[in-house]
Motif scaffolding. Structure first.
Motif, PDB file in Angstrom:
ATOM      1  N   UNK A 294      99.849  84.726  19.336  1.00 26.53           N
ATOM      2  CA  UNK A 294      99.755  85.173  17.943  1.00 26.53           C
ATOM      3  C   UNK A 294      99.128  86.567  17.898  1.00 26.53           C
ATOM      4  N   UNK A 295      99.692  87.455  17.084  1.00 26.34           N
ATOM      5  CA  UNK A 295      99.198  88.819  16.966  1.00 26.34           C
ATOM      6  C   UNK A 295      98.526  89.028  15.614  1.00 26.34           C
ATOM      7  N   UNK A 296      97.324  89.567  15.638  1.00 25.69           N
ATOM      8  CA  UNK A 296      96.572  89.847  14.414  1.00 25.69           C
ATOM      9  C   UNK A 296      96.300  91.348  14.376  1.00 25.69           C
ATOM     10  N   UNK A 297      97.049  92.098  13.570  1.00 24.15           N
ATOM     11  CA  UNK A 297      96.842  93.549  13.534  1.00 24.15           C
ATOM     12  C   UNK A 297      95.602  93.909  12.716  1.00 24.15           C
ATOM     13  N   UNK A 298      94.978  95.030  13.070  1.00 26.94           N
ATOM     14  CA  UNK A 298      93.884  95.542  12.251  1.00 26.94           C
ATOM     15  C   UNK A 298      94.482  96.414  11.159  1.00 26.94           C
ATOM     16  N   UNK A 299      93.737  96.633  10.067  1.00 28.98           N
ATOM     17  CA  UNK A 299      94.257  97.480   8.997  1.00 28.98           C
ATOM     18  C   UNK A 299      94.110  98.957   9.326  1.00 28.98           C
ATOM     19  N   UNK A 300      92.974  99.301   9.947  1.00 34.68           N
ATOM     20  CA  UNK A 300      92.699 100.685  10.322  1.00 34.68           C
ATOM     21  C   UNK A 300      92.169 100.691  11.752  1.00 34.68           C
ATOM     22  N   UNK A 301      92.670 101.601  12.554  1.00 34.02           N
ATOM     23  CA  UNK A 301      92.222 101.670  13.942  1.00 34.02           C
ATOM     24  C   UNK A 301      90.744 102.049  14.024  1.00 34.02           C
TER      25      UNK A 301
END
Length: 212
Positions: free
Chosen positions: A14-21
């Motif tokens: 499962x991939x959980x992206x961040x909103x801002x690096x």
């Protein structure tokens, strides 16, 4: 296109992206040694904890920011792993490639903006990961691939036969058992041991130290 950092759950992918690096990352290694002066002996290399600050903002969409942050908070909840113990999931922090593998050991969540209804729409998460190594990575961190023999266990192996083949003396099987934490040497190998990499101790190290 801007590459976004992600947290990947190792077992489920499962991939959980961040909103801002993140604006910065610090990836540090600690070399552990024993002794002093001319008698320093390398023991292992440890990956220090990784701490990242993540920013989330859903104000423009007027949404509860917890719909984003709760996916990361959930990664601190232990579940039953493959060894039947409750443990948090192993995660990979990746940004243009894997950077760190570990579990979350600390998470600080701070909400900094709210709608008039009290719903939070901006949050800062400070996440601390502790490194988790595979068996191969554990051996590598101790330098075994560089300075020690390895023996891959196969069906029909016995510790005395392994000692004969690697150390030239079948009576040294106890050294191999102790070095690899084999608690029941008379029942070795069990099914779980097949394919395992055994570390063969360097019997010349002790002799060299004694002659120094």
């Amino acid at each position: 296109m801007l590459e976004m950092a992600k947290i990947i759950v190792y077992e489920t992918r499962e991939e959980i992206p961040v909103m801002y690096n993140p604006t910065e990352l610090s990836l540090n290694k600690t070399v552990l040694v024993q002794g002093e002066g001319a008698h320093i002996q390398f023991q292992r290399v440890n990956s220090d904890d990784l701490t990242v600050s993540l920013f989330f903002d859903t104000y423009e969409r007027q949404l509860d920011v917890r719909s984003k942050t709760n996916r990361i908070v959930a990664l601190t909840v232990p579940s039953v792993g493959t060894n039947e113990r409750k443990e948090p999931p192993v995660l990979i922090f990746t940004w243009s490639g894997p950077l760190f593998t570990g579990i979350i050991v600390k998470l600080d969540q701070k909400f900094t903006m709210f709608l008039s209804s009290g719903i939070p729409v901006r949050a800062e998460l400070t996440v601390t990961f502790k490194a988790v190594l595979t068996e191969q990575e554990e051996l590598s961190s101790r330098g075994y691939f560089n300075c020690r023999q390895l023996w891959q266990v196969k069906q029909g192996d016995r510790l005395d036969l392994i000692a004969q083949a690697t150390l030239g003396d079948p009576t040294l099987w106890r050294l191999i058992a102790v070095s690899n934490g084999i608690g029941e040497p008379l029942n070795f190998p069990q099914t779980k041991d097949i394919g395992r990499a055994l570390v063969i101790p360097d019997i010349h190290v002790g002799a060299g130290a004694a002659n120094a």
